[in-house]
Design a protein around this motif. Structure first.
Motif, PDB file in Angstrom:
ATOM      1  N   GLU A  25      47.610  61.122  11.343  1.00  0.00           N
ATOM      2  CA  GLU A  25      48.010  62.165  10.400  1.00  0.00           C
ATOM      3  C   GLU A  25      48.627  61.630   9.118  1.00  0.00           C
ATOM      4  O   GLU A  25      48.513  62.270   8.071  1.00  0.00           O
ATOM      5  N   THR A  26      49.317  60.467   9.191  1.00  0.00           N
ATOM      6  CA  THR A  26      50.057  59.995   8.013  1.00  0.00           C
ATOM      7  C   THR A  26      49.708  58.583   7.571  1.00  0.00           C
ATOM      8  O   THR A  26      50.112  58.171   6.483  1.00  0.00           O
ATOM      9  N   GLY A  27      49.026  57.814   8.408  1.00  0.00           N
ATOM     10  CA  GLY A  27      48.749  56.420   8.084  1.00  0.00           C
ATOM     11  C   GLY A  27      49.916  55.492   8.348  1.00  0.00           C
ATOM     12  O   GLY A  27      49.800  54.284   8.175  1.00  0.00           O
ATOM     13  N   VAL A  28      51.036  56.025   8.769  1.00  0.00           N
ATOM     14  CA  VAL A  28      52.243  55.233   9.011  1.00  0.00           C
ATOM     15  C   VAL A  28      52.135  54.534  10.366  1.00  0.00           C
ATOM     16  O   VAL A  28      51.714  55.138  11.355  1.00  0.00           O
ATOM     17  N   VAL A  29      52.509  53.252  10.399  1.00  0.00           N
ATOM     18  CA  VAL A  29      52.500  52.472  11.628  1.00  0.00           C
ATOM     19  C   VAL A  29      53.920  52.447  12.181  1.00  0.00           C
ATOM     20  O   VAL A  29      54.849  52.029  11.493  1.00  0.00           O
ATOM     21  N   CYS A  30      54.080  52.916  13.407  1.00  0.00           N
ATOM     22  CA  CYS A  30      55.424  53.000  13.987  1.00  0.00           C
ATOM     23  C   CYS A  30      55.496  52.211  15.284  1.00  0.00           C
ATOM     24  O   CYS A  30      54.495  51.754  15.809  1.00  0.00           O
ATOM     25  N   LEU A  31      56.716  52.065  15.754  1.00  0.00           N
ATOM     26  CA  LEU A  31      56.971  51.345  16.990  1.00  0.00           C
ATOM     27  C   LEU A  31      58.187  51.959  17.653  1.00  0.00           C
ATOM     28  O   LEU A  31      58.761  52.908  17.161  1.00  0.00           O
ATOM     29  N   ASP A  32      58.572  51.421  18.787  1.00  0.00           N
ATOM     30  CA  ASP A  32      59.803  51.825  19.464  1.00  0.00           C
ATOM     31  C   ASP A  32      59.909  53.339  19.621  1.00  0.00           C
ATOM     32  O   ASP A  32      60.822  53.976  19.110  1.00  0.00           O
ATOM     33  N   GLY A  59      56.781  47.294   3.417  1.00  0.00           N
ATOM     34  CA  GLY A  59      55.838  47.393   2.314  1.00  0.00           C
ATOM     35  C   GLY A  59      54.441  47.793   2.755  1.00  0.00           C
ATOM     36  O   GLY A  59      53.595  48.096   1.921  1.00  0.00           O
ATOM     37  N   ILE A  60      54.200  47.794   4.055  1.00  0.00           N
ATOM     38  CA  ILE A  60      52.875  48.153   4.579  1.00  0.00           C
ATOM     39  C   ILE A  60      52.975  49.310   5.579  1.00  0.00           C
ATOM     40  O   ILE A  60      52.312  50.334   5.419  1.00  0.00           O
ATOM     41  N   ASN A  61      53.787  49.140   6.628  1.00  0.00           N
ATOM     42  CA  ASN A  61      53.849  50.117   7.717  1.00  0.00           C
ATOM     43  C   ASN A  61      54.237  51.518   7.262  1.00  0.00           C
ATOM     44  O   ASN A  61      53.818  52.502   7.862  1.00  0.00           O
ATOM     45  N   GLU A  62      55.066  51.632   6.232  1.00  0.00           N
ATOM     46  CA  GLU A  62      55.571  52.943   5.795  1.00  0.00           C
ATOM     47  C   GLU A  62      54.670  53.637   4.776  1.00  0.00           C
ATOM     48  O   GLU A  62      54.936  54.773   4.382  1.00  0.00           O
ATOM     49  N   GLN A  63      53.587  52.986   4.374  1.00  0.00           N
ATOM     50  CA  GLN A  63      52.703  53.573   3.366  1.00  0.00           C
ATOM     51  C   GLN A  63      51.962  54.775   3.942  1.00  0.00           C
ATOM     52  O   GLN A  63      51.319  54.687   4.993  1.00  0.00           O
ATOM     53  N   ILE A  64      52.047  55.896   3.251  1.00  0.00           N
ATOM     54  CA  ILE A  64      51.392  57.121   3.697  1.00  0.00           C
ATOM     55  C   ILE A  64      49.944  57.137   3.216  1.00  0.00           C
ATOM     56  O   ILE A  64      49.664  56.858   2.053  1.00  0.00           O
ATOM     57  N   TYR A  65      49.044  57.450   4.131  1.00  0.00           N
ATOM     58  CA  TYR A  65      47.616  57.584   3.836  1.00  0.00           C
ATOM     59  C   TYR A  65      47.100  58.757   4.662  1.00  0.00           C
ATOM     60  O   TYR A  65      47.199  58.743   5.896  1.00  0.00           O
ATOM     61  N   LEU A  66      46.582  59.780   4.014  1.00  0.00           N
ATOM     62  CA  LEU A  66      46.172  61.003   4.707  1.00  0.00           C
ATOM     63  C   LEU A  66      44.682  61.053   5.036  1.00  0.00           C
ATOM     64  O   LEU A  66      44.186  62.084   5.488  1.00  0.00           O
TER      65      LEU A  66
END
Length: 125
Positions: A25-32, A59-66
């Motif tokens: 949904e957002t392109g954001v890479v998360c963990l934990d 600089g990469i994981n938090e970038q939003i891409y829809l």
């Protein structure tokens, strides 16, 4: 203001589904991923599971891409101090020029948002 949501795929854990839905949904890479709370959902007799994820702002994981599944028209990050004011101070239109509206307090989305802004800076879920 909403939080990403979705459904489990066959054989997925809650944690894997949470990571996948956030990325789709957002392109954001998360963990934990931490399960925070559950709530009965009557459409059609489901259980909603609210999770909180950590994102490494590198600089990469938090970038939003829809563009992965085009389910959302918009997604954005909000400063926790701004959201805390929406929850506790009702800042009005001067402090909220975009008219951001929180989910209703009974919803899991609201409880997740509130838990994040109420979390002490040094703690993790």
């Amino acid at each position: 203001m909403h939080v990403p949501a979705g459904f489990l795929e066959p054989s997925e854990t809650v944690e894997v589904a949470t990571k996948r839905e956030i990325w789709e949904e957002t392109g954001v890479v998360c963990l934990d991923i931490k399960i925070f709370m559950t709530q009965p959902w009557p459409f059609p007799a489901n259980l909603m599971i609210g999770c909180i994820a950590t994102v490494d702002f590198n600089g990469i994981n938090e970038q939003i891409y829809l563009g992965h599944d085009r389910e959302l028209a918009d997604a954005q990050w909000f400063d926790t101090d701004f959201v805390k004011k929406l929850i506790y101070d009702d800042p009005g239109t001067d402090a909220n020029p975009d008219g951001i509206i929180l989910p209703t307090p009974e919803s899991i989305a609201y409880q997740l948002i509130k838990a994040v802004v109420d979390k002490p800076k040094a703690s993790k879920f």
